[in-house]
Design a protein around this motif. Structure first.
Motif, PDB file in Angstrom:
ATOM      1  N   LEU A 257      38.830 -41.714 -29.869  1.00 45.45           N
ATOM      2  CA  LEU A 257      37.428 -41.908 -30.239  1.00 45.45           C
ATOM      3  C   LEU A 257      36.875 -43.199 -29.637  1.00 45.45           C
ATOM      4  O   LEU A 257      35.717 -43.249 -29.218  1.00 45.45           O
ATOM      5  CB  LEU A 257      37.289 -41.930 -31.758  1.00 45.45           C
ATOM      6  CG  LEU A 257      37.546 -40.604 -32.481  1.00 45.45           C
ATOM      7  CD1 LEU A 257      37.454 -40.797 -33.988  1.00 45.45           C
ATOM      8  CD2 LEU A 257      36.569 -39.540 -32.023  1.00 45.45           C
ATOM      9  N   ALA A 258      37.704 -44.240 -29.606  1.00 48.06           N
ATOM     10  CA  ALA A 258      37.268 -45.501 -28.993  1.00 48.06           C
ATOM     11  C   ALA A 258      36.954 -45.291 -27.512  1.00 48.06           C
ATOM     12  O   ALA A 258      35.948 -45.801 -26.993  1.00 48.06           O
ATOM     13  CB  ALA A 258      38.351 -46.567 -29.162  1.00 48.06           C
ATOM     14  N   ALA A 259      37.799 -44.507 -26.828  1.00 51.12           N
ATOM     15  CA  ALA A 259      37.562 -44.221 -25.409  1.00 51.12           C
ATOM     16  C   ALA A 259      36.271 -43.424 -25.221  1.00 51.12           C
ATOM     17  O   ALA A 259      35.487 -43.689 -24.304  1.00 51.12           O
ATOM     18  CB  ALA A 259      38.745 -43.452 -24.830  1.00 51.12           C
ATOM     19  N   ILE A 260      36.039 -42.433 -26.112  1.00 54.11           N
ATOM     20  CA  ILE A 260      34.833 -41.615 -26.008  1.00 54.11           C
ATOM     21  C   ILE A 260      33.584 -42.460 -26.269  1.00 54.11           C
ATOM     22  O   ILE A 260      32.589 -42.380 -25.523  1.00 54.11           O
ATOM     23  CB  ILE A 260      34.903 -40.431 -26.995  1.00 54.11           C
ATOM     24  CG1 ILE A 260      35.981 -39.432 -26.538  1.00 54.11           C
ATOM     25  CG2 ILE A 260      33.553 -39.730 -27.112  1.00 54.11           C
ATOM     26  CD1 ILE A 260      36.284 -38.353 -27.540  1.00 54.11           C
ATOM     27  N   LEU A 261      33.610 -43.270 -27.328  1.00 55.01           N
ATOM     28  CA  LEU A 261      32.455 -44.118 -27.625  1.00 55.01           C
ATOM     29  C   LEU A 261      32.227 -45.145 -26.513  1.00 55.01           C
ATOM     30  O   LEU A 261      31.082 -45.459 -26.174  1.00 55.01           O
ATOM     31  CB  LEU A 261      32.651 -44.826 -28.966  1.00 55.01           C
ATOM     32  CG  LEU A 261      32.644 -43.929 -30.210  1.00 55.01           C
ATOM     33  CD1 LEU A 261      32.838 -44.769 -31.465  1.00 55.01           C
ATOM     34  CD2 LEU A 261      31.356 -43.129 -30.300  1.00 55.01           C
ATOM     35  N   GLY A 262      33.327 -45.661 -25.959  1.00 55.11           N
ATOM     36  CA  GLY A 262      33.194 -46.588 -24.833  1.00 55.11           C
ATOM     37  C   GLY A 262      32.564 -45.915 -23.627  1.00 55.11           C
ATOM     38  O   GLY A 262      31.689 -46.484 -22.947  1.00 55.11           O
ATOM     39  N   LEU A 263      33.000 -44.678 -23.338  1.00 54.79           N
ATOM     40  CA  LEU A 263      32.442 -43.909 -22.228  1.00 54.79           C
ATOM     41  C   LEU A 263      30.940 -43.687 -22.424  1.00 54.79           C
ATOM     42  O   LEU A 263      30.137 -43.904 -21.502  1.00 54.79           O
ATOM     43  CB  LEU A 263      33.160 -42.555 -22.130  1.00 54.79           C
ATOM     44  CG  LEU A 263      32.501 -41.491 -21.244  1.00 54.79           C
ATOM     45  CD1 LEU A 263      32.600 -41.900 -19.784  1.00 54.79           C
ATOM     46  CD2 LEU A 263      33.147 -40.119 -21.461  1.00 54.79           C
ATOM     47  N   ILE A 264      30.561 -43.276 -23.651  1.00 52.12           N
ATOM     48  CA  ILE A 264      29.146 -43.010 -23.918  1.00 52.12           C
ATOM     49  C   ILE A 264      28.346 -44.316 -23.883  1.00 52.12           C
ATOM     50  O   ILE A 264      27.194 -44.344 -23.424  1.00 52.12           O
ATOM     51  CB  ILE A 264      28.977 -42.299 -25.270  1.00 52.12           C
ATOM     52  CG1 ILE A 264      29.694 -40.938 -25.238  1.00 52.12           C
ATOM     53  CG2 ILE A 264      27.494 -42.094 -25.589  1.00 52.12           C
ATOM     54  CD1 ILE A 264      29.723 -40.232 -26.581  1.00 52.12           C
ATOM     55  N   GLY A 265      28.957 -45.422 -24.344  1.00 48.15           N
ATOM     56  CA  GLY A 265      28.292 -46.716 -24.277  1.00 48.15           C
ATOM     57  C   GLY A 265      27.987 -47.121 -22.844  1.00 48.15           C
ATOM     58  O   GLY A 265      26.879 -47.577 -22.526  1.00 48.15           O
ATOM     59  N   VAL A 266      28.964 -46.931 -21.939  1.00 43.85           N
ATOM     60  CA  VAL A 266      28.751 -47.222 -20.514  1.00 43.85           C
ATOM     61  C   VAL A 266      27.671 -46.313 -19.944  1.00 43.85           C
ATOM     62  O   VAL A 266      26.802 -46.752 -19.176  1.00 43.85           O
ATOM     63  CB  VAL A 266      30.079 -47.055 -19.739  1.00 43.85           C
ATOM     64  CG1 VAL A 266      29.824 -47.124 -18.230  1.00 43.85           C
ATOM     65  CG2 VAL A 266      31.080 -48.122 -20.157  1.00 43.85           C
ATOM     66  N   LYS A 267      27.715 -45.029 -20.332  1.00 38.96           N
ATOM     67  CA  LYS A 267      26.714 -44.060 -19.862  1.00 38.96           C
ATOM     68  C   LYS A 267      25.310 -44.501 -20.276  1.00 38.96           C
ATOM     69  O   LYS A 267      24.354 -44.417 -19.488  1.00 38.96           O
ATOM     70  CB  LYS A 267      27.031 -42.677 -20.426  1.00 38.96           C
ATOM     71  CG  LYS A 267      26.125 -41.545 -19.941  1.00 38.96           C
ATOM     72  CD  LYS A 267      26.591 -40.224 -20.525  1.00 38.96           C
ATOM     73  CE  LYS A 267      25.840 -39.043 -19.925  1.00 38.96           C
ATOM     74  NZ  LYS A 267      24.407 -39.043 -20.190  1.00 38.96           N
TER      75      LYS A 267
END
Length: 403
Positions: A257-267
């Motif tokens: 989940l941290a990786a997914i939220l990080g990905l969406i944050g960068v997006k």
């Protein structure tokens, strides 16, 4: 643009599902069987997928991909919610037959809280492009917080809201079925059921602040944000009982989940740069940067979740933690006569306790340090064995604790 008729029809359909859930499953207090939970969980997932197919067929191109990316992300975040719900209901020792009502309240409150934030977020995004920067940075901070070591007291149900409520409102330590208030010595008092719902409602609000920026990073279409969020919450009650005893196995979920939220944050930040109008960034002009497409986001999200789940399921540490926490959980449930009064379900609990206890005996030495307060746990297991043997004395078919 989504027509008013479609909006009304969708809202009525979702409200109908919630009412159906209440009147046909929750209104009569009972503990759902594994079969019941599996069937209805599958039905709700099927409804969400069919709705997505309808969007692919009838909506403009690209809407379907955004819906499925949002739904999968929100569903994963909803599973994370279940961990906290489990802690809260365990802390308050909510009777098994009343847990469905608590969960349905949590789902309805979460839907209300997230819907409010959806429309606030949509209004802000339409007026201020810089909001994408805020959402993106917030998700990156949230992702970093998820990577911190677990705090043993972080999810304690006895939080400040509960302490204040207990201080100013007369409370009782005992449940009166599923009533929120009861009478003690002729005086009106608040039951633990109301405190549980306050705790669940409070966590729903906190989770909404993670959930809504995440899905706005995948789509800015209000209809898609609302439906993906709503359908991700549908069936969460059934999923709670379906995953009972297995939630602890997903030890790497928070990293995924941290990786997914990080990905969406960068997006979000990349999109904010692409649409930039903030005066102190590139003199208020858009910045030419690569943007992450919806298709790439969906692929990465699915890949991260797949790796996370598989790694959790095959992890020896995950199996050890699951065995330890299940042994603790099922021992507490079996010893608490108020938790489950139905003899059938008590026997099911004991059977689960037997399996968890057997797994404890197979733990490797380098995993035994994961058992906190081992003597106390072993004492509970022995007490459960004695009680069970007394209840089923003379019954050769009864389960026996493998001590």
């Amino acid at each position: 643009m989504v027509s008013t008729a479609v909006w009304i029809g969708t809202i009525v359909f979702i409200a109908g599902l919630l009412l159906f859930d209440f009147f046909f499953h929750v209104r009569k207090a009972h503990t759902p069987t594994l079969k019941e939970a599996a069937i209805w969980s599958s039905i709700y997932v099927g409804i969400a997928l069919l709705f997505g197919v309808g969007i692919v067929v009838f909506a403009p191109a690209g809407w379907g991909g955004e819906y499925f990316a949002g739904y999968i992300t929100e569903k994963a975040l909803s599973v994370d919610n279940l961990f906290v719900f489990l802690v809260i209901m365990s802390s308050f020792k909510v009777p098994a037959k009343d847990q469905q009502k608590v969960l349905l309240f949590g789902i309805v409150f979460a839907l209300i809280a997230r819907t409010a934030l959806i429309f606030v977020g949509a209004a802000l995004i339409n007026q201020f492009a810089w909001v994408f920067y805020i959402f993106g940075l917030f998700l990156l901070l949230t992702a970093g917080h998820m990577l911190k070591p677990d705090d043993e007291g972080e999810n304690d149900a006895n939080n400040i809201v509960i302490r204040v409520a207990k201080k100013f409102i007369r409370t009782t330590d005992h449940y009166d079925e599923d009533k929120l208030f009861t009478r003690v010595n002729g005086k009106r008092a608040m039951t633990p059921m109301l405190l549980v719902m306050v705790a669940i409602g409070g966590t729903d609000i906190l989770f909404a602040f993670d959930s809504i920026p995440a899905i706005f990073g995948l789509t800015t279409k209000t209809f898609i944000v609302f439906t993906a969020t709503a359908f991700s919450l549908m069936g969460l009650r059934q999923l709670y009982f379906l995953l009972d005893g297995l939630l602890d196995r997903l030890i790497y979920l928070k990293y995924g989940l941290a990786a997914i939220l990080g990905l969406i944050g960068v997006k979000l930040i990349l999109h904010a740069l692409h649409e930039n109008n903030v005066w102190f960034i590139n003199d208020g002009e858009p910045v030419k940067v690569m943007e992450i497409t919806t298709q790439l986001s969906l692929t990465l999200i699915l890949g991260i979740l797949l790796v996370t789940i598989v790694a959790s399921l095959v992890s020896p540490k995950g199996k050890a933690i699951t065995a330890i926490r299940n042994a603790q959980r099922y021992a507490d449930r079996y010893l608490d006569l108020d938790y489950e009064s139905d003899p059938r379900f008590r026997e099911i609990t004991y059977a689960k306790l037997v399996r968890a206890s057997a797994m404890l005996r197979l733990l490797k030495e380098d995993h035994r340090h994961l058992i906190r307060q081992e003597p106390e746990l072993l004492e509970k297991l022995e007490r459960a064995k004695v009680i069970h043997d007394e209840e089923f004395a003379g019954d050769p078919g009864a389960q026996r604790y493998p001590g």
